[in-house]
Design a protein around this motif. Structure first.
Motif, PDB file in Angstrom:
ATOM      1  N   GLY A  30       0.831  -1.195   0.000  1.00  0.00           N
ATOM      2  CA  GLY A  30       0.000   0.000   0.000  1.00  0.00           C
ATOM      3  C   GLY A  30       0.865   1.243   0.000  1.00  0.00           C
ATOM      4  N   TYR A  31       0.404   2.262  -0.712  1.00  0.00           N
ATOM      5  CA  TYR A  31       1.116   3.536  -0.683  1.00  0.00           C
ATOM      6  C   TYR A  31       0.125   4.651  -0.958  1.00  0.00           C
ATOM      7  N   GLY A  32       0.500   5.868  -0.566  1.00  0.00           N
ATOM      8  CA  GLY A  32      -0.393   6.991  -0.791  1.00  0.00           C
ATOM      9  C   GLY A  32       0.003   8.194   0.035  1.00  0.00           C
ATOM     10  N   PHE A  33      -0.968   9.052   0.280  1.00  0.00           N
ATOM     11  CA  PHE A  33      -0.713  10.260   1.069  1.00  0.00           C
ATOM     12  C   PHE A  33      -2.015  10.713   1.708  1.00  0.00           C
ATOM     13  N   GLU A  34      -1.896  11.601   2.686  1.00  0.00           N
ATOM     14  CA  GLU A  34      -3.038  12.299   3.251  1.00  0.00           C
ATOM     15  C   GLU A  34      -2.590  13.695   3.665  1.00  0.00           C
ATOM     16  N   THR A  35      -3.507  14.625   3.545  1.00  0.00           N
ATOM     17  CA  THR A  35      -3.213  15.986   3.953  1.00  0.00           C
ATOM     18  C   THR A  35      -4.491  16.629   4.462  1.00  0.00           C
ATOM     19  N   ASP A  36      -4.368  17.476   5.463  1.00  0.00           N
ATOM     20  CA  ASP A  36      -5.530  18.210   5.944  1.00  0.00           C
ATOM     21  C   ASP A  36      -5.136  19.639   6.313  1.00  0.00           C
ATOM     22  N   ILE A  37      -6.113  20.514   6.174  1.00  0.00           N
ATOM     23  CA  ILE A  37      -5.910  21.948   6.366  1.00  0.00           C
ATOM     24  C   ILE A  37      -7.002  22.492   7.273  1.00  0.00           C
ATOM     25  N   GLU A  38      -6.618  23.348   8.197  1.00  0.00           N
ATOM     26  CA  GLU A  38      -7.568  24.146   8.965  1.00  0.00           C
ATOM     27  C   GLU A  38      -7.172  25.598   8.806  1.00  0.00           C
ATOM     28  N   TRP A  39      -8.120  26.420   8.358  1.00  0.00           N
ATOM     29  CA  TRP A  39      -7.789  27.791   7.977  1.00  0.00           C
ATOM     30  C   TRP A  39      -8.794  28.762   8.574  1.00  0.00           C
ATOM     31  N   LEU A  40      -8.276  29.702   9.353  1.00  0.00           N
ATOM     32  CA  LEU A  40      -9.083  30.825   9.805  1.00  0.00           C
ATOM     33  C   LEU A  40      -9.044  31.877   8.707  1.00  0.00           C
ATOM     34  N   ALA A  41      -9.990  31.789   7.767  1.00  0.00           N
ATOM     35  CA  ALA A  41      -9.998  32.723   6.647  1.00  0.00           C
ATOM     36  C   ALA A  41     -10.307  34.137   7.107  1.00  0.00           C
ATOM     37  N   SER A  42     -11.089  34.241   8.156  1.00  0.00           N
ATOM     38  CA  SER A  42     -11.376  35.539   8.767  1.00  0.00           C
ATOM     39  C   SER A  42     -11.827  35.277  10.198  1.00  0.00           C
ATOM     40  N   GLU A  43     -12.130  36.329  10.912  1.00  0.00           N
ATOM     41  CA  GLU A  43     -12.655  36.159  12.260  1.00  0.00           C
ATOM     42  C   GLU A  43     -13.999  35.451  12.251  1.00  0.00           C
ATOM     43  N   ASN A  44     -14.653  35.438  11.084  1.00  0.00           N
ATOM     44  CA  ASN A  44     -15.995  34.880  10.979  1.00  0.00           C
ATOM     45  C   ASN A  44     -16.061  33.556  10.228  1.00  0.00           C
ATOM     46  N   LEU A  45     -15.000  33.137   9.588  1.00  0.00           N
ATOM     47  CA  LEU A  45     -15.055  31.966   8.718  1.00  0.00           C
ATOM     48  C   LEU A  45     -13.868  31.043   8.959  1.00  0.00           C
ATOM     49  N   THR A  46     -14.178  29.776   9.257  1.00  0.00           N
ATOM     50  CA  THR A  46     -13.155  28.742   9.404  1.00  0.00           C
ATOM     51  C   THR A  46     -13.427  27.659   8.365  1.00  0.00           C
ATOM     52  N   ILE A  47     -12.389  27.271   7.657  1.00  0.00           N
ATOM     53  CA  ILE A  47     -12.504  26.238   6.629  1.00  0.00           C
ATOM     54  C   ILE A  47     -11.555  25.100   6.971  1.00  0.00           C
ATOM     55  N   THR A  48     -12.036  23.872   6.830  1.00  0.00           N
ATOM     56  CA  THR A  48     -11.159  22.700   6.924  1.00  0.00           C
ATOM     57  C   THR A  48     -11.332  21.873   5.664  1.00  0.00           C
ATOM     58  N   ALA A  49     -10.270  21.219   5.252  1.00  0.00           N
ATOM     59  CA  ALA A  49     -10.318  20.348   4.080  1.00  0.00           C
ATOM     60  C   ALA A  49      -9.328  19.219   4.265  1.00  0.00           C
ATOM     61  N   GLY A  50      -9.698  18.054   3.799  1.00  0.00           N
ATOM     62  CA  GLY A  50      -8.814  16.892   3.899  1.00  0.00           C
ATOM     63  C   GLY A  50      -8.864  16.074   2.621  1.00  0.00           C
ATOM     64  N   LEU A  51      -7.740  15.490   2.268  1.00  0.00           N
ATOM     65  CA  LEU A  51      -7.640  14.673   1.065  1.00  0.00           C
ATOM     66  C   LEU A  51      -6.735  13.490   1.362  1.00  0.00           C
ATOM     67  N   GLY A  52      -7.198  12.301   1.036  1.00  0.00           N
ATOM     68  CA  GLY A  52      -6.396  11.106   1.243  1.00  0.00           C
ATOM     69  C   GLY A  52      -6.414  10.219   0.016  1.00  0.00           C
ATOM     70  N   TYR A  53      -5.284   9.599  -0.276  1.00  0.00           N
ATOM     71  CA  TYR A  53      -5.178   8.653  -1.386  1.00  0.00           C
ATOM     72  C   TYR A  53      -4.478   7.399  -0.887  1.00  0.00           C
ATOM     73  N   ALA A  54      -5.043   6.236  -1.208  1.00  0.00           N
ATOM     74  CA  ALA A  54      -4.438   4.959  -0.816  1.00  0.00           C
ATOM     75  C   ALA A  54      -4.568   3.973  -1.970  1.00  0.00           C
ATOM     76  N   ASN A  55      -3.441   3.487  -2.431  1.00  0.00           N
ATOM     77  CA  ASN A  55      -3.413   2.450  -3.452  1.00  0.00           C
ATOM     78  C   ASN A  55      -2.978   1.150  -2.788  1.00  0.00           C
ATOM     79  N   THR A  56      -3.841   0.149  -2.805  1.00  0.00           N
ATOM     80  CA  THR A  56      -3.516  -1.142  -2.195  1.00  0.00           C
ATOM     81  C   THR A  56      -3.516  -2.222  -3.271  1.00  0.00           C
ATOM     82  N   GLN A  57      -2.632  -3.197  -3.122  1.00  0.00           N
ATOM     83  CA  GLN A  57      -2.538  -4.257  -4.121  1.00  0.00           C
ATOM     84  C   GLN A  57      -2.209  -5.581  -3.458  1.00  0.00           C
ATOM     85  N   ILE A  58      -3.015  -6.590  -3.771  1.00  0.00           N
ATOM     86  CA  ILE A  58      -2.781  -7.947  -3.297  1.00  0.00           C
ATOM     87  C   ILE A  58      -1.737  -8.606  -4.191  1.00  0.00           C
ATOM     88  N   ASN A  59      -0.682  -9.133  -3.582  1.00  0.00           N
ATOM     89  CA  ASN A  59       0.342  -9.887  -4.317  1.00  0.00           C
ATOM     90  C   ASN A  59       0.342 -11.323  -3.808  1.00  0.00           C
TER      91      ASN A  59
END
Length: 729
Positions: free
Chosen positions: A558-587
């Motif tokens: 298996g191989y891949g990556f993951e990343t996540d972000i938390e962003w205070l865009a302003s005093e009134n707005l908070t954004i979070t985002a996450g992205l993950g990728y996983a490639n698995t293979q049976i041998n």
């Protein structure tokens, strides 16, 4: 185009980010005082900033969990809410199956072993029923990716989901919340804590949730026959602090659940397609039986955590715990009746019981900040469980399998600051594991078999963390892990014998970064990983043989990556985002599994002379290649109060349901949307009124299949709209 869903997801996140940039740019002139709060985790059994731990971790606050759970969701709500995590269950609100970075186990048996461990208040919840304890009054959820075999033991080669509930404090505070929505979905949650004396504090919390039966059994002409549930759970904690150097925290908790188990629907997949067809109706089933798919479980447990501080920053911790549960789930497995829908070769109904589970755990841990540069901890762990799984197929007498498991371990970890900017962490654990299964076949009325397995293993990990500057650090980690030998006794109910799988081992390699940018208004973490698993324990379920058998896969990469972000865009707005990728293979060129017993599926794998699928090269089952999550939290003062709106989005990419590959048993681009908006008011904005929606677009997402009889499937929860009220003090 196959990945259109991914393009749409990327556009959504990019568009929302552009909006946040615009809002943030306008806000900068008004104020630049706002910053992200530090996230403190206990991933290494001590309090640390999330940014300082050399492990890929995602953390969710209890408030966010409450938002996701507003429509009556259970612990499966975590699925795709953090990068790389999937969760599903064919047992309704109990026995969840978790998958991290593609590693998990699709086994539905109540004695199934899983490579993802669930830990609640530092106590491992080993059995699949214990893993489903409802979420309420939670402080934080931590998802630790990759092997965690040093501090947490065997059965953690994929990772850990760690829950920390809110603890008693001297300050008197609490909250009350209630909601009501579609299908009579309602909840009531309450907590109260505070000091009883200057040395004693307590906290009591409880949850009541329900949903009406709302699904008709059209075949029998029964209205509102299935789909409901009623759940009651509570927790009481007492913290005794007689001195500054000693504390004792007692915890007792319980859970009672009645309702409908998973609803399997016959032939909702057409041969040659994975699109859900016209046989599916959210409001109807066509069961030939009138039992109503009942489900009932009762659980309780208790723990005592004692902490003693000595001179020289040395601490001794003892955690003693007991868990028990009883209950059963019944399912109409064929999902229909003799008249369909579609072709159903024969009727099948099965009930599974777990009787008198007793789990005892004991941990002793000594830790010390030995110098400014050196921290260490060493410990001992003991685990013992005993329970019986009883299966009722109805056409033969009940069969039972008694499972006993005893484990002990010695572990240690050392962290050393080589320089002011570089820290090395090394850990090691020795584990001894013994399992016994006594199988009694109802068909033969006598003990069928006794199986004994034993394994021991040294697990280790090593990590280096380097601080590049005040804002960015990088790390690398190598970790080994293992899952002890396993026994599967399910086939005893159908004239078979228990099967076993030998010890599973993993080597995992990970490198990542953790950054706090934009004047501490943007938190951005990411990691890449590669792992190699030997003798992976998987379960071949169903198929032409209608069996549930353990299989050891030679190798999985298996191989891949993951990343996540938390962003205070302003005093009134908070954004979070996450992205993950996983490639698995049976041998495993020699691995062959039976395909669908109904003959209604379209295998895409090569087929051998015996009609079995050759699965070499396939991805693991229930291992999505992509996971995407996004939230936006906006609030602003309005009159004497505050208006707010919270939106969330979670998507799961291409996912095979089974070990073998077919045109039918897979999904691509399934997603759900949720939102909550309302108004907070009061002196400290402690009162709240809101409206919410879960699965707003009413997506019908296939979550799993049963392949031995027909193209049966089960899906996600329906759309729920509702209102909520809460107050805190």
């Amino acid at each position: 185009m196959k990945n259109t869903w991914f393009n749409h997801s990327a556009c959504l996140i990019a568009g929302c980010s552009a909006l946040a940039l615009s809002v943030g740019a306008n806000a900068q002139s008004a104020s630049s005082d706002f910053v992200l709060e530090e996230i403190v985790v206990t991933a290494q059994k001590r309090e640390q900033s999330l940014q300082d731990v050399p492990i890929s971790i995602s953390a969710l606050s209890g408030d966010k969990i409450n938002t996701f759970a507003a429509g009556g969701e259970d612990i499966r709500l975590l699925s795709s809410r953090v990068p790389g995590l999937n969760a599903e269950s064919s047992n309704g609100r109990v026995a969840p199956r978790f998958y991290i970075r593609g590693l998990g186990n699709t086994d539905f048996d109540l004695a199934a072993s899983q490579p993802v461990s669930v830990v609640v208040d530092e106590v491992v919840q080993e059995n699949v029923i214990l893993k489903s304890f409802p979420l309420f009054d939670v402080e934080r959820v931590e998802v630790l990716r990759g092997p965690q075999g040093t501090l947490f033991g065997r059965n953690t080669p994929a990772g850990i989901i760690k829950f920390d509930t809110r603890k008693p404090t001297q300050e008197a505070e609490g909250y009350l919340s209630a909601s009501y929505g579609s299908y009579g979905t309602g909840s009531f949650e309450f907590a109260q804590g505070g000091g009883i004396s200057d040395k004693l504090s307590a906290r009591v919390s409880m949850l009541y949730s329900r949903r009406d039966d709302h699904i008709d059994n059209a075949y029998l002409g029964e209205d509102d026959a299935l789909g409901g549930f009623e759940e009651f759970a509570g927790r009481a904690q007492v913290l005794f602090e007689p001195t500054d150097t000693f504390s004792a925290l007692g915890n007792i908790h319980f859970r009672s659940l009645t309702g409908t188990s998973s609803l399997f629907r016959a032939n909702i997949l057409t041969t040659g397609s994975n699109d859900i067809n016209g046989n599916f109706d959210r409001d109807e089933v066509y069961f030939g039986d009138d039992h109503g798919n009942p489900q009932e479980y009762d659980s309780w447990g208790a723990s005592l955590k004692m902490v003693k501080d000595f001179d020289n920053e040395m601490t001794l911790t003892s955690i003693t715990a007991y868990e028990t549960t009883n209950g059963s789930s019944l399912g109409d497995i064929d999902g229909g009746n003799p008249d369909g829908p579609g072709f159903i070769p024969f009727q099948s109904t099965t009930q599974d019981h777990i009787d008198d589970l007793d789990q005892i755990t004991q941990e002793l841990r000594l830790s010390q900040q030995a110098s400014d540069q050196l921290f260490y901890q060493v410990g001992f762990f003991f685990f013992d469980s005993d329970f019986t799984v009883r299966t009722t197929p109805f056409f033969v007498p009940d069969s039972t399998v008694r499972h006993q498991n005893t484990t002990w371990a010695l572990f240690g970890q050392v962290s050393y600051d080589v320089t002011a900017d570089t820290t090395i962490t090394v850990g090691m654990r020795y584990t001894d594991d013994e399992k016994t299964a006594d199988a009694y076949s109802g068909a033969f009325g006598a003990q069928l078999d006794t199986v004994e397995l034993e394994g021991d293993r040294v697990s280790w990990d090593a990590a280096v963390n380097h601080v590049l500057n005040d804002d960015v650090s990088i790390y690398a980690r190598v970790a080994s892990g293992f899952r002890a030998p396993t026994i599967q006794g399910r086939d005893v109910a159908f004239f078979g014998v228990p099967t076993t799988a030998k010890e599973e081992t993993i080597m995992s390699y990970e490198a990542g970064f953790k950054a706090t940018l934009a004047e501490n208004r943007l938190r951005w973490n990411g990691a890449v990983f590669y792992y190699d698993v030997s003798d992976l324990q998987v379960t071949a379920v169903g198929g032409a043989t209608n069996s549930v058998q353990l299989v050891s896969v030679d190798e999985v990469i298996g191989y891949g990556f993951e990343t996540d972000i938390e962003w205070l865009a302003s005093e009134n707005l908070t954004i979070t985002a996450g992205l993950g990728y996983a490639n698995t293979q049976i041998n495993d060129t020699g691995l062959r599994v039976p395909t669908c017993g109904s003959g209604q599926c379209t295998p895409l794998d090569p087929i051998d002379d015996d009609g079995f699928a050759i699965v070499d090269g396939n991805p693991l089952p229930q291992a999505p290649d992509w996971t995407v999550n996004f939230t936006a939290d906006y609030h602003r003062m309005m009159g004497d109060g505050e208006f707010f709106i919270f939106a969330d989005y979670a998507l799961q990419g291409d996912t095979n349901m089974l070990l073998y590959d077919t045109a039918e048993f897979s999904t691509s681009g399934t997603f759900e949307l949720g939102a909550r908006m309302g108004y907070r008011f009061g002196e400290e904005l402690q009162h709240e009124v809101s409206i919410f929606g879960r699965n707003i677009t009413n997506e019908t997402n296939l979550k799993g299949v049963i392949d031995f009889n027909n193209n049966t499937g089960f899906v996600n929860a329906p759309r729920v709209f509702g209102i909520g009220l809460s107050t805190r003090w």
